[in-house]
Design an enzyme around this catalytic site. Structure first.
Site, PDB file in Angstrom:
ATOM      1  N   ALA A   8     -69.363   9.848   9.296  1.00  0.00           N
ATOM      2  CA  ALA A   8     -70.659  10.434   9.632  1.00  0.00           C
ATOM      3  C   ALA A   8     -70.779  11.747   8.879  1.00  0.00           C
ATOM      4  O   ALA A   8     -69.764  12.379   8.561  1.00  0.00           O
ATOM      5  CB  ALA A   8     -70.712  10.685  11.131  1.00  0.00           C
TER       6      ALA A   8
ATOM      7  N   GLU B 250     -65.833   2.454  10.444  1.00  0.00           N
ATOM      8  CA  GLU B 250     -66.638   1.688  11.410  1.00  0.00           C
ATOM      9  C   GLU B 250     -67.690   0.851  10.691  1.00  0.00           C
ATOM     10  O   GLU B 250     -67.981  -0.280  11.088  1.00  0.00           O
ATOM     11  CB  GLU B 250     -67.302   2.650  12.402  1.00  0.00           C
ATOM     12  CG  GLU B 250     -66.285   3.352  13.299  1.00  0.00           C
ATOM     13  CD  GLU B 250     -66.904   4.408  14.199  1.00  0.00           C
ATOM     14  OE1 GLU B 250     -66.471   4.536  15.342  1.00  0.00           O
ATOM     15  OE2 GLU B 250     -67.823   5.122  13.747  1.00  0.00           O
TER      16      GLU B 250
ATOM     17  N   GLU C 222     -61.567  11.217  13.601  1.00  0.00           N
ATOM     18  CA  GLU C 222     -62.458  12.010  14.462  1.00  0.00           C
ATOM     19  C   GLU C 222     -61.707  12.965  15.370  1.00  0.00           C
ATOM     20  O   GLU C 222     -62.179  14.060  15.676  1.00  0.00           O
ATOM     21  CB  GLU C 222     -63.341  11.079  15.319  1.00  0.00           C
ATOM     22  CG  GLU C 222     -64.400  10.315  14.549  1.00  0.00           C
ATOM     23  CD  GLU C 222     -63.951   8.963  14.023  1.00  0.00           C
ATOM     24  OE1 GLU C 222     -62.726   8.743  13.915  1.00  0.00           O
ATOM     25  OE2 GLU C 222     -64.811   8.130  13.721  1.00  0.00           O
TER      26      GLU C 222
ATOM     27  N   GLY D 273     -66.847   7.068  10.605  1.00  0.00           N
ATOM     28  CA  GLY D 273     -68.010   6.171  10.549  1.00  0.00           C
ATOM     29  C   GLY D 273     -67.960   5.247   9.335  1.00  0.00           C
ATOM     30  O   GLY D 273     -68.563   4.164   9.351  1.00  0.00           O
TER      31      GLY D 273
END
Ligand code: CAA
Length: 255
Positions: free
Chosen positions: A67, A113, A133, A110
């Site tokens: 992210a 993911e 994270e 992310g």
């Protein structure tokens, strides 16, 4: 199909659509604009009958560094909730065509993911995976605990999400996160093979495999049998059998 500055999209003559994340200055970090563009692109490609397989890549150097950290440095809980970023991932989950993540370089947070939303993960030798994270005082929020758990089991998942450790392509393959490891320049080849098969058969295989994961074995086997039987009404199935006996490559039209 339209490309944008941050997302390059190309539909090849062989039915492979190639989507490339393109924010090199931020290591392809997924900001809201990129997520939105990805979501819209998947919706369009899913409807496009000429597309038989979709490759998602970050190019030669990095898949995605997660992210965009700038998007949430000062965000509150309510702001994060109201963004409903899960809506952007849903277009990938809903895609009936096979999705191949072609990963070179970092696929972190992310980014990892995102790769796990694919049906197959092909890793170049340079690929590195991780859920870092925890190092940011955070945790994964888009499948990094749950999709990983289902892919590689509890003990390897806990190792990755609690330590933030990065793993190589070969290590990821050993854990079951990666389907195959190839030379960096060969991550597209598999998609061409899949795109050459009957798109109806391919999509039935994908649907049954996905749905079966959350069903009882008996129900899933029944679903599989019905889908198998449905394929006998396709011209592609007749073509496949005839081509076998004619000793020639089959020409599948998706009919
Ligand atoms: N968000 C925003 N910017 C990022 C970024 C990210 N996730 N990752 C890298 N960048 C930016 C850097 O800030 C840097 O910008 P400047 O040139 O303006 O300084 C630029 O990209 C290049 O980064 P590096 O100099 O660090 O490049 P590198 O090649 O040495 O290292 C890297 C690459 C290992 C990926 C490193 O950048 C890194 O560790 N990035 C962060 C990875 C991370 O923690 N990901 C998890 C994010 S949180 C998340 O994903 C959870 C969620 O879904 C909500």
């Amino acid at each position: 199909m339209e490309s944008t500055q941050i997302l390059k999209v190309e539909i090849q003559d062989n039915g492979v659509a190639r989507i490339e994340l393109h924010r090199p200055e931020a290591r392809n970090a997924l900001n809201l604009e990129l997520r939105q563009a990805l979501s819209e692109t998947f919706q369009k490609l899913n409807k496009n009958i000429a597309v038989r397989a979709i490759v998602l890549t970050g190019g030669e150097k990095v898949f995605a560094a997660g992210a965009d950290i700038q998007d949430f440095t000062t965000a509150s809980t309510v702001e994060m909730y109201l963004r409903h970023t899960e809506q952007y991932w849903q277009s990938l989950t809903d895609c009936s065509k096979p999705i191949i993540a072609a990963v070179n370089g970092y696929a972190l947070g992310g980014g990892c993911e995102l790769a796990m939303h694919a049906d197959i993960i092909v890793a170049g030798q340079s690929a590195k995976f991780g859920q870092p994270e925890v190092k940011l005082g955070l945790m994964p929020g888009a499948g990094g605990t749950q999709r990983l758990l289902r892919a590689i089991g509890k003990f390897q998942t806990m190792l990755l999400v609690l330590s933030g450790k990065l793993i190589s392509a070969e290590e990821a393959k050993g854990m079951g996160l990666v389907s195959e490891v190839v030379e960096d320049e060969n991550t597209m080849a598999l998609a061409a093979t899949i795109a050459s098969f009957s798109p109806i058969a391919v999509q039935q295989i994908k649907e049954v495999t996905h749905l079966g994961q959350d069903m009882s074995l008996q129900s899933a086997l029944s679903l599989e049998r019905k889908a198998f039987q449905i394929l006998f009404d396709t011209k592609d199935q007749k073509e496949g059998a005839n081509a076998f006996f004619d000793k020639r490559p089959a020409q599948y039209r998706g009919e």
